[in-house]
Design an enzyme around this catalytic site. Structure first.
Site, mmCIF file in Angstrom:
data_model
loop_
_atom_site.group_PDB
_atom_site.id
_atom_site.type_symbol
_atom_site.label_atom_id
_atom_site.label_comp_id
_atom_site.label_asym_id
_atom_site.label_seq_id
_atom_site.Cartn_x
_atom_site.Cartn_y
_atom_site.Cartn_z
ATOM 1 N N SER A 222 0.944 -1.159 -0.023
ATOM 2 C CA SER A 222 -0.057 -0.009 -0.070
ATOM 3 C C SER A 222 0.860 1.319 0.047
ATOM 4 C CB SER A 222 -1.000 -0.127 1.343
ATOM 5 O OG SER A 222 -1.657 1.394 1.369
ATOM 6 N N TYR A 235 -2.211 -0.201 10.250
ATOM 7 C CA TYR A 235 -2.287 -0.650 8.909
ATOM 8 C C TYR A 235 -0.912 -0.339 8.129
ATOM 9 C CZ TYR A 235 -4.271 -1.201 4.234
ATOM 10 O OH TYR A 235 -4.605 -1.688 2.801
#
Length: 327
Positions: A222, A235
């Site tokens: 990501s 995250y």
């Protein structure tokens, strides 16, 4: 008085030249009307949805059938050319979002597909039908990737049902924001790490013994693993860890002829974010990228085809490919 190696007249002339250039630019700026902000960039094979989206907030783990507008995954413009002919792929989080789009393109390129999902039965059924519509076999495997026993079983069932395993796509993820760092509970933190890191580790370790030279592992990272996100501390941490895991594992598996790479997307219109963000934030999802919109899953999936196919990327391993909508 400062010492100068030029005459005062030469220095004055240089200053005059600079002011002359400045006056011309200033006049040009004043004469121009303020440019309108450009709309969302549309550079793909079809026009993609742009914010504002309908306000919505869905329960975890998030189901694609409930997302409005529906994420675009089928890539009708993509022409298969046997880049994965005869291959078998296992895709975690394959029921929806990026995973579904990857499953469809893999099938169009000639691969049989196993998709792993948590509990989204309706989405998994739709993905299975989409893969089979491409003329390939598909099995669905329901379970929690944070549990090693399930990962072992998923790999074994894939090998048995589809006659091997050539490509592993680690894609399943858990994401829930925490605006204040102090509010990030241990249970929240633990769930994120167990899904996003342990899940990738377990799947890779179970898959590798079944893989041959020419096989590939592709991890979904990501942009948050590169830049961080203040509301996604846990995250972001896992995604940065996935990038490091990709690089380290690629070196470890070179001798086995197995390539390991990662794709690091920016905002993508999938069930992940409408099941995380508040409805007002979902409405503007992706609007702050240079392209002023989120990617659709079918815009990300070709990168996975590229990294999975030995025709395309036989000399590429240990790379992180950001697809973030511009800098």
């Amino acid at each position: 008085m400062p010492t100068s190696t030029q005459s005062e007249s030469e220095i004055a002339q240089a200053a005059l030249r600079q002011r002359s250039v400045q006056r011309k630019v200033d006049a040009t700026d004043r004469a121009k009307s303020r440019p309108k902000s450009p709309g969302a960039m549309q550079a793909g094979a079809r026009k993609y949805p742009v914010p504002p989206f309908p306000k919505q907030h869905h329960p975890k783990p998030g189901e694609e059938w409930a997302v409005e507008p529906a994420p675009l995954y089928d890539a009708p413009f993509w022409q298969g050319s046997d880049k994965l002919k005869g291959k078998v792929a296992l895709i975690t989080g394959g029921d929806s979002g990026i995973g579904r789009a990857v499953a469809v393109l893999f099938a169009r390129e000639g691969a049989d597909v196993a998709i792993v999902y948590l509990s989204e039965d309706r989405d998994a059924k739709a993905t299975k039908q989409a893969v089979e519509a491409e003329g390939r076999r598909c099995i669905t495997l329901r379970g929690d990737v944070s549990r090693r026993a399930f990962c072992r079983k998923a790999v074994e069932q894939t090998v048995k049902a589809l006659d091997g395993l050539d490509v592993l796509v680690n894609n399943a993820a858990f994401q829930v924001h925490s605006t204040e760092f102090a509010d990030l509970t241990e249970q929240h933190f633990d769930t994120t790490l167990k899904t996003n890191l342990y899940g990738y580790f377990h799947m890779a370790q179970e898959a590798v013994p079944h893989m041959k030279p020419g096989s590939a592992i592709i991890n979904t990272g990501s942009v948050t693993g590169i830049e961080g996100s203040k509301e996604l501390v846990d995250y972001s941490m896992t995604k940065g860890g996935i990038h490091a895991f990709t690089r380290a594992l690629s070196g470890n598996l070179v001798g086995k002829g197995i390539r390991v790479n990662a794709v690091a997307p920016g905002p993508v219109w999938t069930p992940l974010n409408p099941s995380d963000k508040q409805a007002e934030d979902v409405a503007q999802f992706g609007a702050k990228t240079p392209m002023k919109r989120p990617a659709q899953p079918e815009e990300i999936a070709p990168a996975y085809v590229f990294l999975a196919s030995p025709q395309c990327s036989s000399y590429i391993t240990g790379e992180i490919l950001p697809i973030i909508g511009g800098y």
